[in-house]
Design a protein around this motif. Structure first.
Motif, PDB file in Angstrom:
ATOM      1  N   ILE A  46       0.839  -1.203   0.000  1.00  0.00           N
ATOM      2  CA  ILE A  46       0.000   0.000   0.000  1.00  0.00           C
ATOM      3  C   ILE A  46       0.868   1.244   0.000  1.00  0.00           C
ATOM      4  CG2 ILE A  46      -1.604   1.380   1.401  1.00  0.00           C
ATOM      5  CD1 ILE A  46      -2.951  -1.238   2.217  1.00  0.00           C
ATOM      6  N   LEU A  47       1.897   1.255   0.837  1.00  0.00           N
ATOM      7  CA  LEU A  47       2.795   2.403   0.915  1.00  0.00           C
ATOM      8  C   LEU A  47       3.486   2.649  -0.424  1.00  0.00           C
ATOM      9  CD1 LEU A  47       3.976   4.586   2.738  1.00  0.00           C
ATOM     10  CD2 LEU A  47       5.754   2.970   3.401  1.00  0.00           C
ATOM     11  N   LYS A  48       3.952   1.578  -1.072  1.00  0.00           N
ATOM     12  CA  LYS A  48       4.593   1.720  -2.381  1.00  0.00           C
ATOM     13  C   LYS A  48       3.618   2.282  -3.410  1.00  0.00           C
ATOM     14  CE  LYS A  48       8.084  -1.889  -1.969  1.00  0.00           C
ATOM     15  NZ  LYS A  48       8.563  -3.193  -2.469  1.00  0.00           N
ATOM     16  N   LEU A  49       2.372   1.809  -3.378  1.00  0.00           N
ATOM     17  CA  LEU A  49       1.377   2.299  -4.333  1.00  0.00           C
ATOM     18  C   LEU A  49       1.037   3.767  -4.085  1.00  0.00           C
ATOM     19  CD1 LEU A  49      -1.004  -0.777  -4.548  1.00  0.00           C
ATOM     20  CD2 LEU A  49       0.501   0.105  -6.348  1.00  0.00           C
ATOM     21  N   LYS A  50       0.963   4.162  -2.810  1.00  0.00           N
ATOM     22  CA  LYS A  50       0.695   5.568  -2.500  1.00  0.00           C
ATOM     23  C   LYS A  50       1.819   6.456  -3.017  1.00  0.00           C
ATOM     24  CE  LYS A  50      -2.260   5.045   1.563  1.00  0.00           C
ATOM     25  NZ  LYS A  50      -2.398   5.283   3.002  1.00  0.00           N
ATOM     26  N   LYS A  51       3.054   6.016  -2.833  1.00  0.00           N
ATOM     27  CA  LYS A  51       4.197   6.790  -3.335  1.00  0.00           C
ATOM     28  C   LYS A  51       4.164   6.880  -4.851  1.00  0.00           C
ATOM     29  CE  LYS A  51       7.332   5.938   0.514  1.00  0.00           C
ATOM     30  NZ  LYS A  51       8.594   5.322   0.948  1.00  0.00           N
ATOM     31  N   LYS A  52       3.805   5.784  -5.502  1.00  0.00           N
ATOM     32  CA  LYS A  52       3.719   5.775  -6.965  1.00  0.00           C
ATOM     33  C   LYS A  52       2.621   6.723  -7.447  1.00  0.00           C
ATOM     34  CE  LYS A  52       4.801   4.149 -11.018  1.00  0.00           C
ATOM     35  NZ  LYS A  52       6.095   4.450 -11.630  1.00  0.00           N
ATOM     36  N   ILE A  53       1.484   6.739  -6.771  1.00  0.00           N
ATOM     37  CA  ILE A  53       0.388   7.651  -7.118  1.00  0.00           C
ATOM     38  C   ILE A  53       0.845   9.095  -6.970  1.00  0.00           C
ATOM     39  CG2 ILE A  53      -1.878   8.512  -6.375  1.00  0.00           C
ATOM     40  CD1 ILE A  53      -2.572   5.555  -5.738  1.00  0.00           C
ATOM     41  N   GLU A  54       1.523   9.411  -5.852  1.00  0.00           N
ATOM     42  CA  GLU A  54       2.032  10.769  -5.640  1.00  0.00           C
ATOM     43  C   GLU A  54       3.003  11.161  -6.751  1.00  0.00           C
ATOM     44  OE1 GLU A  54       3.746  10.989  -1.749  1.00  0.00           O
ATOM     45  OE2 GLU A  54       1.823  10.676  -0.741  1.00  0.00           O
ATOM     46  N   GLN A  55       3.888  10.250  -7.122  1.00  0.00           N
ATOM     47  CA  GLN A  55       4.859  10.515  -8.174  1.00  0.00           C
ATOM     48  C   GLN A  55       4.157  10.785  -9.506  1.00  0.00           C
ATOM     49  OE1 GLN A  55       7.283   7.138  -9.172  1.00  0.00           O
ATOM     50  NE2 GLN A  55       8.898   8.410 -10.053  1.00  0.00           N
ATOM     51  N   LEU A  56       3.161   9.984  -9.826  1.00  0.00           N
ATOM     52  CA  LEU A  56       2.423  10.160 -11.071  1.00  0.00           C
ATOM     53  C   LEU A  56       1.652  11.473 -11.079  1.00  0.00           C
ATOM     54  CD1 LEU A  56       1.158   6.517 -11.649  1.00  0.00           C
ATOM     55  CD2 LEU A  56       2.884   7.740 -12.985  1.00  0.00           C
ATOM     56  N   GLU A  57       1.091  11.834  -9.937  1.00  0.00           N
ATOM     57  CA  GLU A  57       0.367  13.098  -9.850  1.00  0.00           C
ATOM     58  C   GLU A  57       1.299  14.285 -10.023  1.00  0.00           C
ATOM     59  OE1 GLU A  57      -1.734  12.811  -6.136  1.00  0.00           O
ATOM     60  OE2 GLU A  57      -3.447  11.807  -7.059  1.00  0.00           O
ATOM     61  N   GLU A  58       2.518  14.200  -9.479  1.00  0.00           N
ATOM     62  CA  GLU A  58       3.494  15.266  -9.654  1.00  0.00           C
ATOM     63  C   GLU A  58       3.926  15.384 -11.111  1.00  0.00           C
ATOM     64  OE1 GLU A  58       6.765  14.776  -6.965  1.00  0.00           O
ATOM     65  OE2 GLU A  58       5.486  14.912  -5.192  1.00  0.00           O
ATOM     66  N   GLU A  59       4.127  14.266 -11.768  1.00  0.00           N
ATOM     67  CA  GLU A  59       4.515  14.275 -13.178  1.00  0.00           C
ATOM     68  C   GLU A  59       3.405  14.840 -14.059  1.00  0.00           C
ATOM     69  OE1 GLU A  59       5.639  10.312 -14.227  1.00  0.00           O
ATOM     70  OE2 GLU A  59       7.382  10.326 -12.896  1.00  0.00           O
ATOM     71  N   LYS A  60       2.188  14.611 -13.636  1.00  0.00           N
ATOM     72  CA  LYS A  60       1.032  15.061 -14.393  1.00  0.00           C
ATOM     73  C   LYS A  60       0.929  16.589 -14.412  1.00  0.00           C
ATOM     74  CE  LYS A  60      -3.952  14.297 -14.239  1.00  0.00           C
ATOM     75  NZ  LYS A  60      -4.992  13.548 -13.525  1.00  0.00           N
ATOM     76  N   MET A  61       1.390  17.228 -13.331  1.00  0.00           N
ATOM     77  CA  MET A  61       1.266  18.691 -13.222  1.00  0.00           C
ATOM     78  C   MET A  61       2.291  19.433 -14.009  1.00  0.00           C
ATOM     79  SD  MET A  61       0.422  19.249  -9.255  1.00  0.00           S
ATOM     80  CE  MET A  61      -1.002  18.568  -8.503  1.00  0.00           C
TER      81      MET A  61
END
Length: 61
Positions: A46-61
């Motif tokens: 879960i922690l790894k997936l949350k970090k991946k989501i945060e990373q993807l959201e940052e790249e999206k911006m």
């Protein structure tokens, strides 16, 4: 993924039979230990997936 982990963990749980004289309490002690390992593994994923989501959201911006 997790289902396979559960099946693999269940292989370590001894089966009761008439030849085995150990009390069931001794057999059941294995289960909480195995469940704790599965829980920790799940929390790490879960922690790894949350970090991946945060990373993807940052790249999206």
């Amino acid at each position: 993924m997790i289902g396979g982990r559960v099946k693999e963990s269940m292989k370590n749980v001894p089966m009761l039979n008439q030849e085995n004289n150990q009390p069931i309490e001794e057999h059941l002690q294995v289960i909480p230990f195995e469940l704790e390992i599965i829980k920790q593994d799940f929390e790490k994923r879960i922690l790894k997936l949350k970090k991946k989501i945060e990373q993807l959201e940052e790249e999206k911006m």
